[in-house]
Design a protein around this motif. Structure first.
Motif, PDB file in Angstrom:
ATOM      1  N   THR A  69       8.427   0.834   9.337  1.00 36.90           N
ATOM      2  CA  THR A  69       9.264  -0.333   9.043  1.00 36.90           C
ATOM      3  C   THR A  69       8.975  -0.965   7.683  1.00 36.90           C
ATOM      4  O   THR A  69       9.493  -2.045   7.372  1.00 36.90           O
ATOM      5  CB  THR A  69       9.069  -1.412  10.124  1.00 36.90           C
ATOM      6  OG1 THR A  69       7.695  -1.838  10.097  1.00 36.90           O
ATOM      7  CG2 THR A  69       9.428  -0.892  11.504  1.00 36.90           C
ATOM      8  N   THR A  70       8.184  -0.295   6.855  1.00 33.31           N
ATOM      9  CA  THR A  70       7.727  -0.908   5.603  1.00 33.31           C
ATOM     10  C   THR A  70       8.877  -1.459   4.761  1.00 33.31           C
ATOM     11  O   THR A  70       8.797  -2.579   4.231  1.00 33.31           O
ATOM     12  CB  THR A  70       6.930   0.116   4.773  1.00 33.31           C
ATOM     13  OG1 THR A  70       5.819   0.582   5.551  1.00 33.31           O
ATOM     14  CG2 THR A  70       6.401  -0.511   3.487  1.00 33.31           C
ATOM     15  N   GLU A  71       9.962  -0.696   4.636  1.00 37.66           N
ATOM     16  CA  GLU A  71      11.037  -1.088   3.727  1.00 37.66           C
ATOM     17  C   GLU A  71      11.728  -2.386   4.146  1.00 37.66           C
ATOM     18  O   GLU A  71      12.282  -3.092   3.298  1.00 37.66           O
ATOM     19  CB  GLU A  71      12.065   0.035   3.614  1.00 37.66           C
ATOM     20  CG  GLU A  71      11.552   1.253   2.864  1.00 37.66           C
ATOM     21  CD  GLU A  71      12.640   2.281   2.613  1.00 37.66           C
ATOM     22  OE1 GLU A  71      13.805   2.019   2.995  1.00 37.66           O
ATOM     23  OE2 GLU A  71      12.330   3.329   2.035  1.00 37.66           O
ATOM     24  N   MET A  72      11.697  -2.716   5.408  1.00 39.85           N
ATOM     25  CA  MET A  72      12.397  -3.921   5.880  1.00 39.85           C
ATOM     26  C   MET A  72      11.549  -5.179   5.829  1.00 39.85           C
ATOM     27  O   MET A  72      12.070  -6.298   5.909  1.00 39.85           O
ATOM     28  CB  MET A  72      12.903  -3.727   7.312  1.00 39.85           C
ATOM     29  CG  MET A  72      11.789  -3.594   8.337  1.00 39.85           C
ATOM     30  SD  MET A  72      12.370  -3.693  10.052  1.00 39.85           S
ATOM     31  CE  MET A  72      11.606  -5.241  10.552  1.00 39.85           C
ATOM     32  N   LEU A  73      10.227  -5.042   5.690  1.00 39.27           N
ATOM     33  CA  LEU A  73       9.347  -6.181   5.927  1.00 39.27           C
ATOM     34  C   LEU A  73       9.467  -7.271   4.865  1.00 39.27           C
ATOM     35  O   LEU A  73       9.348  -8.462   5.180  1.00 39.27           O
ATOM     36  CB  LEU A  73       7.890  -5.709   6.026  1.00 39.27           C
ATOM     37  CG  LEU A  73       7.552  -4.897   7.279  1.00 39.27           C
ATOM     38  CD1 LEU A  73       6.083  -4.521   7.274  1.00 39.27           C
ATOM     39  CD2 LEU A  73       7.900  -5.663   8.547  1.00 39.27           C
ATOM     40  N   GLU A  74       9.709  -6.908   3.617  1.00 35.86           N
ATOM     41  CA  GLU A  74       9.821  -7.933   2.582  1.00 35.86           C
ATOM     42  C   GLU A  74      11.016  -8.850   2.858  1.00 35.86           C
ATOM     43  O   GLU A  74      10.906 -10.086   2.780  1.00 35.86           O
ATOM     44  CB  GLU A  74       9.939  -7.299   1.208  1.00 35.86           C
ATOM     45  CG  GLU A  74       9.856  -8.306   0.078  1.00 35.86           C
ATOM     46  CD  GLU A  74       9.720  -7.647  -1.293  1.00 35.86           C
ATOM     47  OE1 GLU A  74       9.510  -8.397  -2.270  1.00 35.86           O
ATOM     48  OE2 GLU A  74       9.819  -6.399  -1.377  1.00 35.86           O
ATOM     49  N   ASP A  75      12.156  -8.260   3.204  1.00 29.83           N
ATOM     50  CA  ASP A  75      13.335  -9.065   3.539  1.00 29.83           C
ATOM     51  C   ASP A  75      13.125  -9.838   4.838  1.00 29.83           C
ATOM     52  O   ASP A  75      13.582 -10.984   4.977  1.00 29.83           O
ATOM     53  CB  ASP A  75      14.569  -8.169   3.662  1.00 29.83           C
ATOM     54  CG  ASP A  75      15.019  -7.613   2.320  1.00 29.83           C
ATOM     55  OD1 ASP A  75      14.651  -8.196   1.277  1.00 29.83           O
ATOM     56  OD2 ASP A  75      15.733  -6.588   2.318  1.00 29.83           O
ATOM     57  N   TYR A  76      12.458  -9.236   5.784  1.00 29.47           N
ATOM     58  CA  TYR A  76      12.167  -9.859   7.085  1.00 29.47           C
ATOM     59  C   TYR A  76      11.382 -11.154   6.883  1.00 29.47           C
ATOM     60  O   TYR A  76      11.738 -12.216   7.408  1.00 29.47           O
ATOM     61  CB  TYR A  76      11.372  -8.845   7.899  1.00 29.47           C
ATOM     62  CG  TYR A  76      11.026  -9.164   9.325  1.00 29.47           C
ATOM     63  CD1 TYR A  76      11.733  -8.595  10.377  1.00 29.47           C
ATOM     64  CD2 TYR A  76       9.937  -9.970   9.645  1.00 29.47           C
ATOM     65  CE1 TYR A  76      11.377  -8.830  11.699  1.00 29.47           C
ATOM     66  CE2 TYR A  76       9.578 -10.221  10.958  1.00 29.47           C
ATOM     67  CZ  TYR A  76      10.306  -9.644  11.987  1.00 29.47           C
ATOM     68  OH  TYR A  76       9.945  -9.887  13.300  1.00 29.47           O
ATOM     69  N   LEU A  77      10.317 -11.065   6.080  1.00 28.81           N
ATOM     70  CA  LEU A  77       9.485 -12.245   5.853  1.00 28.81           C
ATOM     71  C   LEU A  77      10.162 -13.230   4.911  1.00 28.81           C
ATOM     72  O   LEU A  77       9.976 -14.449   5.034  1.00 28.81           O
ATOM     73  CB  LEU A  77       8.122 -11.824   5.306  1.00 28.81           C
ATOM     74  CG  LEU A  77       7.278 -10.980   6.268  1.00 28.81           C
ATOM     75  CD1 LEU A  77       5.987 -10.556   5.604  1.00 28.81           C
ATOM     76  CD2 LEU A  77       6.994 -11.745   7.556  1.00 28.81           C
ATOM     77  N   PRO A  98       0.183   1.662   3.206  1.00 26.39           N
ATOM     78  CA  PRO A  98      -0.615   0.756   2.359  1.00 26.39           C
ATOM     79  C   PRO A  98       0.173  -0.452   1.877  1.00 26.39           C
ATOM     80  O   PRO A  98      -0.382  -1.548   1.726  1.00 26.39           O
ATOM     81  CB  PRO A  98      -1.045   1.647   1.193  1.00 26.39           C
ATOM     82  CG  PRO A  98      -0.953   3.045   1.698  1.00 26.39           C
ATOM     83  CD  PRO A  98       0.168   3.048   2.696  1.00 26.39           C
ATOM     84  N   GLU A  99       1.475  -0.258   1.624  1.00 30.82           N
ATOM     85  CA  GLU A  99       2.298  -1.362   1.125  1.00 30.82           C
ATOM     86  C   GLU A  99       2.391  -2.525   2.109  1.00 30.82           C
ATOM     87  O   GLU A  99       2.700  -3.664   1.717  1.00 30.82           O
ATOM     88  CB  GLU A  99       3.704  -0.854   0.802  1.00 30.82           C
ATOM     89  CG  GLU A  99       3.775   0.136  -0.345  1.00 30.82           C
ATOM     90  CD  GLU A  99       3.380   1.559   0.072  1.00 30.82           C
ATOM     91  OE1 GLU A  99       3.243   2.421  -0.821  1.00 30.82           O
ATOM     92  OE2 GLU A  99       3.209   1.801   1.291  1.00 30.82           O
ATOM     93  N   GLN A 100       2.130  -2.266   3.377  1.00 24.78           N
ATOM     94  CA  GLN A 100       2.194  -3.336   4.369  1.00 24.78           C
ATOM     95  C   GLN A 100       1.085  -4.365   4.167  1.00 24.78           C
ATOM     96  O   GLN A 100       1.235  -5.529   4.573  1.00 24.78           O
ATOM     97  CB  GLN A 100       2.160  -2.749   5.773  1.00 24.78           C
ATOM     98  CG  GLN A 100       3.413  -1.950   6.097  1.00 24.78           C
ATOM     99  CD  GLN A 100       3.439  -1.430   7.522  1.00 24.78           C
ATOM    100  OE1 GLN A 100       2.473  -1.553   8.268  1.00 24.78           O
ATOM    101  NE2 GLN A 100       4.557  -0.837   7.913  1.00 24.78           N
ATOM    102  N   VAL A 101       0.002  -3.962   3.541  1.00 24.93           N
ATOM    103  CA  VAL A 101      -1.049  -4.930   3.204  1.00 24.93           C
ATOM    104  C   VAL A 101      -0.498  -5.991   2.258  1.00 24.93           C
ATOM    105  O   VAL A 101      -0.835  -7.176   2.361  1.00 24.93           O
ATOM    106  CB  VAL A 101      -2.271  -4.216   2.600  1.00 24.93           C
ATOM    107  CG1 VAL A 101      -3.272  -5.216   2.032  1.00 24.93           C
ATOM    108  CG2 VAL A 101      -2.955  -3.352   3.656  1.00 24.93           C
ATOM    109  N   ASP A 102       0.386  -5.601   1.335  1.00 29.29           N
ATOM    110  CA  ASP A 102       1.014  -6.573   0.443  1.00 29.29           C
ATOM    111  C   ASP A 102       1.857  -7.579   1.221  1.00 29.29           C
ATOM    112  O   ASP A 102       1.922  -8.761   0.862  1.00 29.29           O
ATOM    113  CB  ASP A 102       1.880  -5.865  -0.595  1.00 29.29           C
ATOM    114  CG  ASP A 102       1.069  -5.013  -1.552  1.00 29.29           C
ATOM    115  OD1 ASP A 102      -0.092  -5.370  -1.818  1.00 29.29           O
ATOM    116  OD2 ASP A 102       1.599  -3.985  -2.026  1.00 29.29           O
ATOM    117  N   ARG A 103       2.496  -7.125   2.274  1.00 27.81           N
ATOM    118  CA  ARG A 103       3.310  -8.049   3.079  1.00 27.81           C
ATOM    119  C   ARG A 103       2.412  -9.044   3.835  1.00 27.81           C
ATOM    120  O   ARG A 103       2.794 -10.200   4.012  1.00 27.81           O
ATOM    121  CB  ARG A 103       4.176  -7.264   4.068  1.00 27.81           C
ATOM    122  CG  ARG A 103       5.093  -6.236   3.437  1.00 27.81           C
ATOM    123  CD  ARG A 103       6.225  -6.857   2.630  1.00 27.81           C
ATOM    124  NE  ARG A 103       5.827  -7.409   1.332  1.00 27.81           N
ATOM    125  CZ  ARG A 103       5.636  -6.667   0.240  1.00 27.81           C
ATOM    126  NH1 ARG A 103       5.765  -5.361   0.265  1.00 27.81           N
ATOM    127  NH2 ARG A 103       5.302  -7.264  -0.892  1.00 27.81           N
TER     128      ARG A 103
END
Length: 289
Positions: A69-77, A98-103
């Protein structure tokens, strides 16, 4: 341990705290959000899920399916931020990339006063989980160093510290050394899980931090493994903390609850596959209030 130093959340009146639960969602085999949501809800928390991946089943089953789900998380938050969602604790577990740590860092920036709880779900018994790359392990290790409460097992602690896994039979002094090393890297409080010494009938967890002594909490060792017990332990620990209990009390509650749930689980058909059965015991979590 000084009780006065280790209350990490003060429950006030009728207020219901909100917890952002950053975990995967697993269709079969109880773990991650399937554990965190009911346990924290029973402790009177408003659980706000942030799904890091969708799994058909836990990864001990053959042929499992995962959707990242990584691609959706930035918009989600970002949508949360636009509507003014307030969060009292950020609780992260299994991550998909790894990118989920940024979220998660985005959540920390959005809610700078929220309690940061990191269960660094990535390995056990000396083996890294099949979806975890070296890059993801490194990112998880960085995240762990900013936790208010960090709950690694011995394998995860070794990864975070850049050390070799030495098995589960370690001394009190070695457990304290590892906790001190994790605190030195930035974690404020550490619960080191799963010390099991040869010939003993108990399993030991150690808890310590920069503002408290390291103490040991023991439970009866049960001679079988169940998927999801780590998620249940961390969720119960946070449930007790958010109910206003001290960290020492929360560690004891979590250990006792997981022990009792494992006994319930062993009475179920195919219990080693289906995961830890905790549902009949949720009244004990409600009793924290």
């Amino acid at each position: 341990m000084s009780e006065s130093d280790t209350y990490l959340y003060r429950r006030e009146g009728d207020y219901i705290p909100r917890v952002a639960a950053v975990h995967d969602l697993c269709g079969y085999g109880k773990c991650s959000l399937g554990v965190a949501i009911p346990v924290l809800s029973a402790a009177g928390c408003d659980v706000c899920p942030v799904p890091t991946g969708l799994f058909s089943s836990h990864t001990a089953f053959p042929g499992w399916y995962m959707h990242d789900t990584t691609e959706m998380l930035e918009d989600y938050l970002g949508a949360w931020e636009k509507i003014g969602v307030e969060i009292d604790a950020v609780y992260s577990g299994f991550l998909g990339a790894p990118e989920q740590v940024d979220r998660i860092r985005d959540l920390y920036a959005m809610y700078p006063n929220a309690l940061r709880v990191v269960d660094p779900v990535m390995a056990d018994h000396g083996k890294v989980y099949p979806t975890y790359t070296p890059e993801l392990c490194a990112a998880m290790a960085e995240l762990a160093c900013g936790a208010d409460i960090l709950t690694p097992n011995l394998t995860e602690a070794a990864i975070i510290l850049g050390e070799e896994w030495r098995g589960t039979d370690i001394s009190d002094d070695e457990a304290k050394r590892m906790i001190d090393a994790l605190v030195a890297k930035g974690a404020k409080h550490v619960v080191l899980k799963g010390i099991q010494r040869e010939g003993e009938t108990c399993i030991r967890n150690f808890v310590g931090g920069a503002d408290c002594d390291t103490v040991e909490v023991c439970n009866e060792y049960l001679p079988y493994m169940l998927h999801g017990t780590g998620d249940l332990y961390a969720s119960c620990l946070l449930a007790a903390v958010m109910a206003g209990r001290s960290l020492a009390e929360a560690v004891a509650f979590a250990g006792d609850f997981v022990h009792d749930a494992m006994i319930v689980s062993a009475k179920q058909p195919e219990f080693k596959d289906r995961g830890v059965s905790f549902e009949p015991l949720l009244g004990k979590v409600c009793g924290l209030l």
